[in-house]
Design an enzyme around this catalytic site. Structure first.
Site, PDB file in Angstrom:
ATOM      1  N   SER A   1      -8.788  -7.227   0.831  1.00  0.00           N
ATOM      2  CA  SER A   1     -10.063  -7.469   0.158  1.00  0.00           C
ATOM      3  C   SER A   1     -11.036  -8.192   1.086  1.00  0.00           C
ATOM      4  O   SER A   1     -10.610  -8.978   1.947  1.00  0.00           O
ATOM      5  CB  SER A   1      -9.843  -8.336  -1.080  1.00  0.00           C
ATOM      6  OG  SER A   1     -11.073  -8.754  -1.625  1.00  0.00           O
TER       7      SER A   1
ATOM      8  N   ASP B   1       8.082  -4.193 -11.792  1.00  0.00           N
ATOM      9  CA  ASP B   1       7.205  -5.354 -11.648  1.00  0.00           C
ATOM     10  C   ASP B   1       7.281  -5.747 -10.179  1.00  0.00           C
ATOM     11  O   ASP B   1       8.347  -6.163  -9.688  1.00  0.00           O
ATOM     12  CB  ASP B   1       7.703  -6.486 -12.553  1.00  0.00           C
ATOM     13  CG  ASP B   1       6.841  -7.740 -12.426  1.00  0.00           C
ATOM     14  OD1 ASP B   1       5.992  -7.813 -11.518  1.00  0.00           O
ATOM     15  OD2 ASP B   1       7.031  -8.658 -13.254  1.00  0.00           O
TER      16      ASP B   1
ATOM     17  N   TYR C   1      -6.358 -15.584  -4.899  1.00  0.00           N
ATOM     18  CA  TYR C   1      -6.568 -14.175  -4.541  1.00  0.00           C
ATOM     19  C   TYR C   1      -7.000 -14.063  -3.067  1.00  0.00           C
ATOM     20  O   TYR C   1      -6.431 -13.280  -2.305  1.00  0.00           O
ATOM     21  CB  TYR C   1      -7.628 -13.571  -5.468  1.00  0.00           C
ATOM     22  CG  TYR C   1      -7.934 -12.116  -5.208  1.00  0.00           C
ATOM     23  CD1 TYR C   1      -7.132 -11.115  -5.745  1.00  0.00           C
ATOM     24  CD2 TYR C   1      -9.039 -11.740  -4.450  1.00  0.00           C
ATOM     25  CE1 TYR C   1      -7.421  -9.774  -5.528  1.00  0.00           C
ATOM     26  CE2 TYR C   1      -9.336 -10.408  -4.226  1.00  0.00           C
ATOM     27  CZ  TYR C   1      -8.529  -9.419  -4.765  1.00  0.00           C
ATOM     28  OH  TYR C   1      -8.814  -8.102  -4.544  1.00  0.00           O
TER      29      TYR C   1
ATOM     30  N   ALA D   1      -0.557   2.770  -9.123  1.00  0.00           N
ATOM     31  CA  ALA D   1      -1.253   4.059  -8.949  1.00  0.00           C
ATOM     32  C   ALA D   1      -1.705   4.681 -10.267  1.00  0.00           C
ATOM     33  O   ALA D   1      -2.299   5.750 -10.254  1.00  0.00           O
ATOM     34  CB  ALA D   1      -0.356   5.041  -8.202  1.00  0.00           C
ATOM     35  N   SER D   2      -1.446   4.009 -11.396  1.00  0.00           N
ATOM     36  CA  SER D   2      -1.785   4.660 -12.674  1.00  0.00           C
ATOM     37  C   SER D   2      -3.276   4.616 -12.958  1.00  0.00           C
ATOM     38  O   SER D   2      -3.767   5.349 -13.807  1.00  0.00           O
ATOM     39  CB  SER D   2      -1.007   4.008 -13.822  1.00  0.00           C
ATOM     40  OG  SER D   2      -1.396   2.658 -13.968  1.00  0.00           O
ATOM     41  N   ARG D   3      -4.018   3.737 -12.274  1.00  0.00           N
ATOM     42  CA  ARG D   3      -5.465   3.638 -12.538  1.00  0.00           C
ATOM     43  C   ARG D   3      -6.171   3.101 -11.293  1.00  0.00           C
ATOM     44  O   ARG D   3      -5.536   2.747 -10.303  1.00  0.00           O
ATOM     45  CB  ARG D   3      -5.724   2.721 -13.728  1.00  0.00           C
ATOM     46  CG  ARG D   3      -5.369   1.272 -13.448  1.00  0.00           C
ATOM     47  CD  ARG D   3      -5.640   0.378 -14.631  1.00  0.00           C
ATOM     48  NE  ARG D   3      -5.909  -0.992 -14.198  1.00  0.00           N
ATOM     49  CZ  ARG D   3      -6.199  -1.999 -15.004  1.00  0.00           C
ATOM     50  NH1 ARG D   3      -6.252  -1.803 -16.309  1.00  0.00           N
ATOM     51  NH2 ARG D   3      -6.448  -3.202 -14.531  1.00  0.00           N
TER      52      ARG D   3
ATOM     53  N   ASN E   1      -0.877  -1.203  -2.878  1.00  0.00           N
ATOM     54  CA  ASN E   1      -2.179  -1.290  -3.550  1.00  0.00           C
ATOM     55  C   ASN E   1      -2.162  -2.226  -4.748  1.00  0.00           C
ATOM     56  O   ASN E   1      -3.179  -2.833  -5.062  1.00  0.00           O
ATOM     57  CB  ASN E   1      -2.616   0.120  -3.982  1.00  0.00           C
ATOM     58  CG  ASN E   1      -3.753   0.072  -4.967  1.00  0.00           C
ATOM     59  OD1 ASN E   1      -4.909  -0.149  -4.597  1.00  0.00           O
ATOM     60  ND2 ASN E   1      -3.453   0.278  -6.245  1.00  0.00           N
TER      61      ASN E   1
ATOM     62  N   ALA F   1      -6.548 -16.181  -0.682  1.00  0.00           N
ATOM     63  CA  ALA F   1      -5.442 -16.578   0.194  1.00  0.00           C
ATOM     64  C   ALA F   1      -4.368 -15.491   0.248  1.00  0.00           C
ATOM     65  O   ALA F   1      -3.798 -15.214   1.313  1.00  0.00           O
ATOM     66  CB  ALA F   1      -4.834 -17.888  -0.305  1.00  0.00           C
TER      67      ALA F   1
ATOM     68  N   LYS G   1      -4.771 -12.297  -0.031  1.00  0.00           N
ATOM     69  CA  LYS G   1      -5.238 -11.163   0.772  1.00  0.00           C
ATOM     70  C   LYS G   1      -5.323 -11.534   2.259  1.00  0.00           C
ATOM     71  O   LYS G   1      -5.071 -10.698   3.126  1.00  0.00           O
ATOM     72  CB  LYS G   1      -6.591 -10.668   0.254  1.00  0.00           C
ATOM     73  CG  LYS G   1      -6.532 -10.100  -1.175  1.00  0.00           C
ATOM     74  CD  LYS G   1      -5.602  -8.898  -1.306  1.00  0.00           C
ATOM     75  CE  LYS G   1      -5.761  -8.188  -2.641  1.00  0.00           C
ATOM     76  NZ  LYS G   1      -4.903  -7.006  -2.786  1.00  0.00           N
TER      77      LYS G   1
HETATM   78  P1  NAD Z   1      -6.657  -2.354 -11.168  1.00  0.00           P
HETATM   79  O1  NAD Z   1      -6.430  -3.595 -11.972  1.00  0.00           O
HETATM   80  O2  NAD Z   1      -7.335  -1.205 -11.810  1.00  0.00           O
HETATM   81  O3  NAD Z   1      -5.303  -1.858 -10.495  1.00  0.00           O
HETATM   82  C1  NAD Z   1      -4.319  -2.751 -10.034  1.00  0.00           C
HETATM   83  C2  NAD Z   1      -2.985  -2.147 -10.337  1.00  0.00           C
HETATM   84  O4  NAD Z   1      -1.952  -3.037  -9.899  1.00  0.00           O
HETATM   85  C3  NAD Z   1      -2.799  -1.926 -11.841  1.00  0.00           C
HETATM   86  O5  NAD Z   1      -2.326  -0.620 -12.060  1.00  0.00           O
HETATM   87  C4  NAD Z   1      -1.761  -2.966 -12.209  1.00  0.00           C
HETATM   88  O6  NAD Z   1      -0.915  -2.571 -13.256  1.00  0.00           O
HETATM   89  C5  NAD Z   1      -0.984  -3.088 -10.906  1.00  0.00           C
HETATM   90  N1  NAD Z   1      -0.250  -4.338 -10.895  1.00  0.00           N
HETATM   91  C6  NAD Z   1      -0.755  -5.590 -10.994  1.00  0.00           C
HETATM   92  N2  NAD Z   1       0.265  -6.487 -10.997  1.00  0.00           N
HETATM   93  C7  NAD Z   1       1.419  -5.780 -10.915  1.00  0.00           C
HETATM   94  C8  NAD Z   1       2.795  -6.135 -10.885  1.00  0.00           C
HETATM   95  N3  NAD Z   1       3.207  -7.419 -10.967  1.00  0.00           N
HETATM   96  N4  NAD Z   1       3.704  -5.147 -10.798  1.00  0.00           N
HETATM   97  C9  NAD Z   1       3.319  -3.868 -10.719  1.00  0.00           C
HETATM   98  N5  NAD Z   1       2.031  -3.458 -10.746  1.00  0.00           N
HETATM   99  C10 NAD Z   1       1.094  -4.413 -10.838  1.00  0.00           C
HETATM  100  O7  NAD Z   1      -7.465  -2.844  -9.900  1.00  0.00           O
HETATM  101  P2  NAD Z   1      -8.090  -2.041  -8.666  1.00  0.00           P
HETATM  102  O8  NAD Z   1      -9.486  -2.478  -8.590  1.00  0.00           O
HETATM  103  O9  NAD Z   1      -7.764  -0.599  -8.691  1.00  0.00           O
HETATM  104  O10 NAD Z   1      -7.302  -2.780  -7.474  1.00  0.00           O
HETATM  105  C11 NAD Z   1      -6.396  -2.135  -6.605  1.00  0.00           C
HETATM  106  C12 NAD Z   1      -6.252  -2.990  -5.367  1.00  0.00           C
HETATM  107  O11 NAD Z   1      -7.513  -3.090  -4.705  1.00  0.00           O
HETATM  108  C13 NAD Z   1      -5.799  -4.426  -5.647  1.00  0.00           C
HETATM  109  O12 NAD Z   1      -4.890  -4.852  -4.661  1.00  0.00           O
HETATM  110  C14 NAD Z   1      -7.094  -5.216  -5.526  1.00  0.00           C
HETATM  111  O13 NAD Z   1      -6.874  -6.556  -5.167  1.00  0.00           O
HETATM  112  C15 NAD Z   1      -7.802  -4.436  -4.432  1.00  0.00           C
HETATM  113  N6  NAD Z   1      -9.248  -4.632  -4.407  1.00  0.00           N
HETATM  114  C16 NAD Z   1     -10.006  -4.265  -5.480  1.00  0.00           C
HETATM  115  C17 NAD Z   1     -11.381  -4.468  -5.412  1.00  0.00           C
HETATM  116  C18 NAD Z   1     -12.291  -4.088  -6.552  1.00  0.00           C
HETATM  117  O14 NAD Z   1     -13.468  -4.483  -6.535  1.00  0.00           O
HETATM  118  N7  NAD Z   1     -11.845  -3.320  -7.530  1.00  0.00           N
HETATM  119  C19 NAD Z   1     -11.957  -5.049  -4.284  1.00  0.00           C
HETATM  120  C20 NAD Z   1     -11.137  -5.407  -3.211  1.00  0.00           C
HETATM  121  C21 NAD Z   1      -9.783  -5.189  -3.282  1.00  0.00           C
END
Ligand code: NAD
Length: 248
Positions: free
Chosen positions: A140, A59, A153, A11-13, A86, A155, A157
């Site tokens: 996704s 983690d 990825y 949730a940090s970004r 998420n 698989a 999802k």
């Molecule tokens: P992002 O990389 O900005 O955020 C993903 C977050 O997950 C990060 O904060 C990261 O630190 C955290 N994370 C990853 N591995 C971790 C671990 N082992 N332990 C704890 N935290 C972990 O990406 P986003 O685009 O905000 O993606 C969020 C979700 O949406 C993901 O599940 C991604 O697969 C999904 N998604 C994103 C998109 C896109 O286009 N951005 C499209 C479809 C689905």
């Protein structure tokens, strides 16, 4: 304590940050989960509207850390009403380009985080949930369309979709609903590099709207699936891809 207790992973970004912000704006108390971004998470906690928000760390790929984090979130929030799975990773690992070792590492880390991590956290969170609980998984478009450059990825999802559907049935007798969102490309840190021209132009053209999604658009659907009104939507997967991929 007012509002619901909501745990949002990653949730940090990005999308997770938008989801946490939307729940807080609706009056809920949010546990902002991060792995190694304490500064960002604390800053978000201080910026969120309302009060009672907390920061938790783990983690997601580590089952012990996941259990400790779920217990800490429940302790701090007084239970868990909503879990949003998420957090996720994407590794570029085309089958014809990577070594066997790289291939295995990509599969292991992707599945451990995106699928097994979410499953483990769900097991832990359910033990803190009451009737009316909600679980929302962030999947996704790639689960349906395929991810040729990141097959693990896609698989992971697809597995997350199946997990959500299985648990929708398993948890309905406990009054808990499980929903899934399946976004296409969304403008976040995860995709910033891909969205630069000229490749980004081709990605935007995948949708007849000529753009990619916004984190806030994903958050709005997550809020709906987490709402009391969404009990009957349990087991559903909402496509959020601007008609860039229409599955049958
Ligand atoms: P992002 O990389 O900005 O955020 C993903 C977050 O997950 C990060 O904060 C990261 O630190 C955290 N994370 C990853 N591995 C971790 C671990 N082992 N332990 C704890 N935290 C972990 O990406 P986003 O685009 O905000 O993606 C969020 C979700 O949406 C993901 O599940 C991604 O697969 C999904 N998604 C994103 C998109 C896109 O286009 N951005 C499209 C479809 C689905």
């Amino acid at each position: 304590m007012s509002g619901r207790a909501v745990l949002v992973t990653g949730a940090s970004r990005g999308i997770g940050r938008a989801i946490a912000t939307a729940f807080a704006a609706a009056g809920d108390r949010v546990a902002i989960h991060h792995r190694g971004s304490a500064d960002l998470a604390v800053r978000l906690r201080d910026e969120l509207p309302g009060d009672g928000h907390v920061v938790v760390q783990a983690d997601i790929a580590d089952p012990g850390q996941v259990r400790r984090m779920a217990d800490e979130a429940a302790e701090a929030l007084g239970g868990i009403d909503v879990l949003v799975n998420n957090a996720g990773v994407f590794f570029h690992h085309p089958i014809t380009e990577v070594s066997y070792e790289e291939w295995q590492a990509a599969w292991r880390e992707t599945l451990d985080t995106n699928l097994v991590g979410a499953a483990n956290l769900t097991w832990c969170a359910v033990r803190h949930m009451r009737r009316g609980g909600r679980i929302v998984n962030v999947s996704s478009r790639g689960a349906f369309r395929g991810e040729p450059e990141g097959p693990a990825y896609g698989a992971s999802k697809a597995g997350l979709n199946a997990l959500g559907q299985s648990l929708a049935i398993a948890l309905a007798p406990h009054g808990i609903s499980v929903g899934t969102v399946a976004p296409g490309f969304v403008q976040t840190d995860m995709t910033n590099e891909h969205l630069k021209p000229p490749r980004g132009d081709a990605i935007r053209a995948q949708s007849p709207f000529g753009r990619v999604g916004l984190p806030e658009e994903i958050a709005a659907a997550v809020l709906y699936l987490a709402s009391p009104a969404a009990e009957w939507a349990t087991g559903s997967i909402i496509d959020l891809n601007g008609a860039s991929y229409l599955r049958t």
